[in-house]
Design a protein around this motif. Structure first.
Motif, PDB file in Angstrom:
ATOM      1  N   GLU A  89      11.893  10.184   4.201  1.00  4.29           N
ATOM      2  CA  GLU A  89      13.175   9.661   3.713  1.00  4.29           C
ATOM      3  C   GLU A  89      13.279   9.983   2.232  1.00  4.29           C
ATOM      4  OE1 GLU A  89      15.273   5.352   2.923  1.00  4.29           O
ATOM      5  OE2 GLU A  89      13.656   5.489   4.372  1.00  4.29           O
ATOM      6  N   ARG A  90      14.438  10.459   1.816  1.00  4.86           N
ATOM      7  CA  ARG A  90      14.669  10.787   0.408  1.00  4.86           C
ATOM      8  C   ARG A  90      15.296   9.592  -0.284  1.00  4.86           C
ATOM      9  NH1 ARG A  90      15.730  15.429  -3.082  1.00  4.86           N
ATOM     10  NH2 ARG A  90      15.462  14.420  -5.092  1.00  4.86           N
ATOM     11  N   THR A  91      14.638   9.107  -1.341  1.00  7.62           N
ATOM     12  CA  THR A  91      15.217   8.057  -2.181  1.00  7.62           C
ATOM     13  C   THR A  91      15.638   8.718  -3.494  1.00  7.62           C
ATOM     14  OG1 THR A  91      13.132   7.429  -3.227  1.00  7.62           O
ATOM     15  CG2 THR A  91      13.684   6.332  -1.151  1.00  7.62           C
ATOM     16  N   ALA A  92      16.092   7.918  -4.438  1.00  5.55           N
ATOM     17  CA  ALA A  92      16.544   8.480  -5.714  1.00  5.55           C
ATOM     18  C   ALA A  92      15.415   9.198  -6.447  1.00  5.55           C
ATOM     19  CB  ALA A  92      17.127   7.381  -6.595  1.00  5.55           C
ATOM     20  N   ASP A  93      14.192   8.695  -6.371  1.00  5.33           N
ATOM     21  CA  ASP A  93      13.089   9.268  -7.138  1.00  5.33           C
ATOM     22  C   ASP A  93      11.968   9.875  -6.302  1.00  5.33           C
ATOM     23  OD1 ASP A  93      14.075   8.650  -9.744  1.00  5.33           O
ATOM     24  OD2 ASP A  93      13.565   6.557  -9.363  1.00  5.33           O
ATOM     25  N   TYR A  94      11.914   9.582  -5.007  1.00  2.00           N
ATOM     26  CA  TYR A  94      10.770  10.003  -4.206  1.00  2.00           C
ATOM     27  C   TYR A  94      11.186  10.538  -2.843  1.00  2.00           C
ATOM     28  CZ  TYR A  94       8.081   7.249  -7.545  1.00  2.00           C
ATOM     29  OH  TYR A  94       7.540   6.749  -8.694  1.00  2.00           O
ATOM     30  N   PHE A  95      10.296  11.332  -2.273  1.00 10.28           N
ATOM     31  CA  PHE A  95      10.307  11.641  -0.856  1.00 10.28           C
ATOM     32  C   PHE A  95       9.265  10.697  -0.257  1.00 10.28           C
ATOM     33  CE2 PHE A  95      12.044  15.358  -2.743  1.00 10.28           C
ATOM     34  CZ  PHE A  95      12.850  15.968  -1.787  1.00 10.28           C
ATOM     35  N   VAL A  96       9.677   9.775   0.580  1.00 10.92           N
ATOM     36  CA  VAL A  96       8.788   8.755   1.129  1.00 10.92           C
ATOM     37  C   VAL A  96       8.411   9.167   2.552  1.00 10.92           C
ATOM     38  CG1 VAL A  96       8.528   6.312   1.694  1.00 10.92           C
ATOM     39  CG2 VAL A  96       9.906   6.997  -0.284  1.00 10.92           C
ATOM     40  N   VAL A  97       7.118   9.388   2.768  1.00 15.23           N
ATOM     41  CA  VAL A  97       6.605   9.812   4.067  1.00 15.23           C
ATOM     42  C   VAL A  97       5.815   8.656   4.671  1.00 15.23           C
ATOM     43  CG1 VAL A  97       5.158  11.462   5.302  1.00 15.23           C
ATOM     44  CG2 VAL A  97       6.465  12.204   3.308  1.00 15.23           C
ATOM     45  N   THR A  98       6.226   8.229   5.854  1.00 13.34           N
ATOM     46  CA  THR A  98       5.538   7.156   6.565  1.00 13.34           C
ATOM     47  C   THR A  98       5.166   7.643   7.961  1.00 13.34           C
ATOM     48  OG1 THR A  98       7.656   6.284   7.333  1.00 13.34           O
ATOM     49  CG2 THR A  98       6.738   5.290   5.353  1.00 13.34           C
ATOM     50  N   GLY A  99       4.069   7.115   8.490  1.00 14.78           N
ATOM     51  CA  GLY A  99       3.699   7.379   9.875  1.00 14.78           C
ATOM     52  C   GLY A  99       2.884   8.629  10.128  1.00 14.78           C
ATOM     53  N   ALA A 100       2.723   9.499   9.149  1.00 15.15           N
ATOM     54  CA  ALA A 100       1.968  10.739   9.365  1.00 15.15           C
ATOM     55  C   ALA A 100       0.463  10.481   9.378  1.00 15.15           C
ATOM     56  CB  ALA A 100       2.312  11.772   8.297  1.00 15.15           C
ATOM     57  N   TYR A 101       0.024   9.455   8.664  1.00 20.60           N
ATOM     58  CA  TYR A 101      -1.376   9.018   8.649  1.00 20.60           C
ATOM     59  C   TYR A 101      -1.374   7.503   8.760  1.00 20.60           C
ATOM     60  CZ  TYR A 101      -2.915  13.644   7.146  1.00 20.60           C
ATOM     61  OH  TYR A 101      -3.183  14.980   7.090  1.00 20.60           O
ATOM     62  N   PRO A 102      -2.287   6.942   9.546  1.00 21.04           N
ATOM     63  CA  PRO A 102      -2.304   5.483   9.725  1.00 21.04           C
ATOM     64  C   PRO A 102      -2.512   4.729   8.411  1.00 21.04           C
ATOM     65  CG  PRO A 102      -3.792   6.578  11.280  1.00 21.04           C
ATOM     66  CD  PRO A 102      -3.320   7.619  10.314  1.00 21.04           C
ATOM     67  N   HIS A 103      -1.752   3.674   8.240  1.00 22.97           N
ATOM     68  CA  HIS A 103      -1.861   2.758   7.101  1.00 22.97           C
ATOM     69  C   HIS A 103      -1.567   3.416   5.754  1.00 22.97           C
ATOM     70  CE1 HIS A 103      -3.656   0.013   9.948  1.00 22.97           C
ATOM     71  NE2 HIS A 103      -4.586   0.907  10.217  1.00 22.97           N
ATOM     72  N   ARG A 104      -0.897   4.553   5.740  1.00 26.67           N
ATOM     73  CA  ARG A 104      -0.647   5.267   4.487  1.00 26.67           C
ATOM     74  C   ARG A 104       0.832   5.638   4.374  1.00 26.67           C
ATOM     75  NH1 ARG A 104      -5.497   6.001   6.344  1.00 26.67           N
ATOM     76  NH2 ARG A 104      -7.278   6.175   4.929  1.00 26.67           N
ATOM     77  N   THR A 105       1.372   5.377   3.192  1.00 23.99           N
ATOM     78  CA  THR A 105       2.726   5.809   2.850  1.00 23.99           C
ATOM     79  C   THR A 105       2.609   6.671   1.608  1.00 23.99           C
ATOM     80  OG1 THR A 105       3.697   3.787   3.745  1.00 23.99           O
ATOM     81  CG2 THR A 105       5.028   5.048   2.178  1.00 23.99           C
ATOM     82  N   PHE A 106       3.215   7.848   1.645  1.00 23.54           N
ATOM     83  CA  PHE A 106       3.170   8.781   0.527  1.00 23.54           C
ATOM     84  C   PHE A 106       4.519   8.766  -0.175  1.00 23.54           C
ATOM     85  CE2 PHE A 106       0.279  10.245   3.779  1.00 23.54           C
ATOM     86  CZ  PHE A 106      -0.879  10.529   3.071  1.00 23.54           C
ATOM     87  N   LEU A 107       4.503   8.583  -1.483  1.00 20.07           N
ATOM     88  CA  LEU A 107       5.706   8.654  -2.302  1.00 20.07           C
ATOM     89  C   LEU A 107       5.546   9.884  -3.195  1.00 20.07           C
ATOM     90  CD1 LEU A 107       4.897   5.426  -1.952  1.00 20.07           C
ATOM     91  CD2 LEU A 107       7.025   5.199  -3.191  1.00 20.07           C
TER      92      LEU A 107
END
Length: 128
Positions: A89-107
């Motif tokens: 998901e694209r936010t104003a400052d980050y590309f937020v990646v969820t679900g690709a690795y367990p328990h990890r969110t990448f900004l």
């Protein structure tokens, strides 16, 4: 010369980004303008995640360096190296990646840095 002009512009922009709350909404609008200018600069002049395909990430996680690979796999989906399918998901400052690795969110922010949220703790990361 172009680099010098760019750096001068960034320094001038940074000097204007501190809000003085005594002036109220006018300063907040000015800060919003400087934030939007910075975001436009980032999109125009810095690398964006997934523009070149797979993004490779390194992050410090509980004292050890860990590496990750995130690759686009159709639409707004991102796949991890383990084959797990996540979402971007694209936010104003980050590309937020969820679900690709367990328990990890990448900004992932433009230019090669960002944060890894691992079990509620934010850690610095670098991506390429």
């Amino acid at each position: 010369m172009r680099i010098l002009a760019s750096l001068t512009a960034l320094i001038a922009l940074g000097a204007c980004s501190v809000a003085d709350l005594n002036h109220g909404a006018e300063d907040l609008r000015f800060n919003a303008l400087t934030d939007e200018t910075r975001r436009a600069w980032d999109v125009a002049n810095r690398d964006l995640p997934f523009d070149g395909g797979t993004v490779y990430i390194i992050a410090n996680e509980h004292g050890d360096m860990h590496t990750y690979a995130l690759r686009p796999c159709g639409g707004d989906h991102i796949c991890g190296a383990n084959g797990q399918r996540g979402h971007v998901e694209r936010t104003a400052d980050y590309f937020v990646v969820t679900g690709a690795y367990p328990h990890r969110t990448f900004l992932l922010s433009p230019g090669g840095d960002g944060y890894l949220n691992w079990r509620g703790v934010y850690r610095d990361l670098a991506w390429n």
